[in-house]
Scaffold this motif. Structure first.
Motif: not given
Length: 207
Positions: A28-38
């Motif tokens: 929604k924010q248009g931001w890149k998510p962190a890695e799933e493991e994080a």
């Protein structure tokens, strides 16, 4: 549907839901998510430190969660999430009501923060009896702009900016209001002038 306090056995379910929550939010924010493991490690850390976490189950499947932390002497809802295909069935309300029961054993208030552009979340919490109070977040750009889009809003005539989101649900009137505010402040409009304009309009309507 069943609401359960998180246990070690169900920790992987919470980690998965917590990751889904942030993947949706960052989208929604248009931001890149962190890695799933994080996200999975973060979720485990909150469980280990004793945050209040409840899971919503449909049959044997975990479909939602709520997490509450205790900080500065208050209880805060940090996240609530229900998988999209299970929304609109009262699961979010049931999670909130269950956590309220637990918090009432220790305190008389429960707090949370909601981004102002998340109209669905604001509507959800207001339907459950929550009111808007106090918090205003401030920031200063110390470097080049990151290209993010903002909307202009106001609080008692003070100019504020909120992030533009994907899939926003502002009405045409709300969008026009923000556009007019932006033009007003860009042309040098002041808080005093804004309040005078609004007060005259309200007085005219009341008459």
């Amino acid at each position: 549907m069943e609401i359960l306090c998180l246990t070690e056995k169900r920790l992987p379910d919470f980690q998965t839901l917590y990751t889904e929550f942030f993947m949706e939010l960052r989208g929604k924010q248009g931001w890149k998510p962190a890695e799933e493991e994080a996200y999975r490690k973060e979720a485990e850390r909150y469980f280990r430190r004793g945050d209040l976490i409840f899971l919503a189950l449909e049959g044997a499947n975990a479909v939602g969660f709520i997490r509450v932390s205790s900080r500065e002497g208050c209880f805060w809802v940090e996240e609530i999430y229900v998988r999209p295909e299970f929304r609109g069935k009262g699961i979010g309300r049931a999670l909130v009501e269950r956590v309220e029961e637990e918090v009432k054993k220790h305190d008389s208030s429960l707090y949370l923060l909601v981004l102002p552009q998340d109209k669905d979340a604001i509507g959800f919490w207001k339907r459950l009896g929550y009111d808007v109070i106090n918090t205003v977040e401030l920031t200063k750009d110390l470097g080049p702009s990151n290209g993010m889009a903002f909307h202009t809003v106001e609080l008692l005539g003070e100019r504020f900016r909120i992030f533009g989101w994907k899939g926003e649900k502002f009405t045409a009137e709300e969008r026009r209001f923000m556009e007019l505010l932006e033009e007003f402040y860009k042309k040098g409009g002041t808080k005093k002038e804004f309040l005078e304009l609004v007060n005259r309009a309200l007085e005219g309507w009341l008459d």
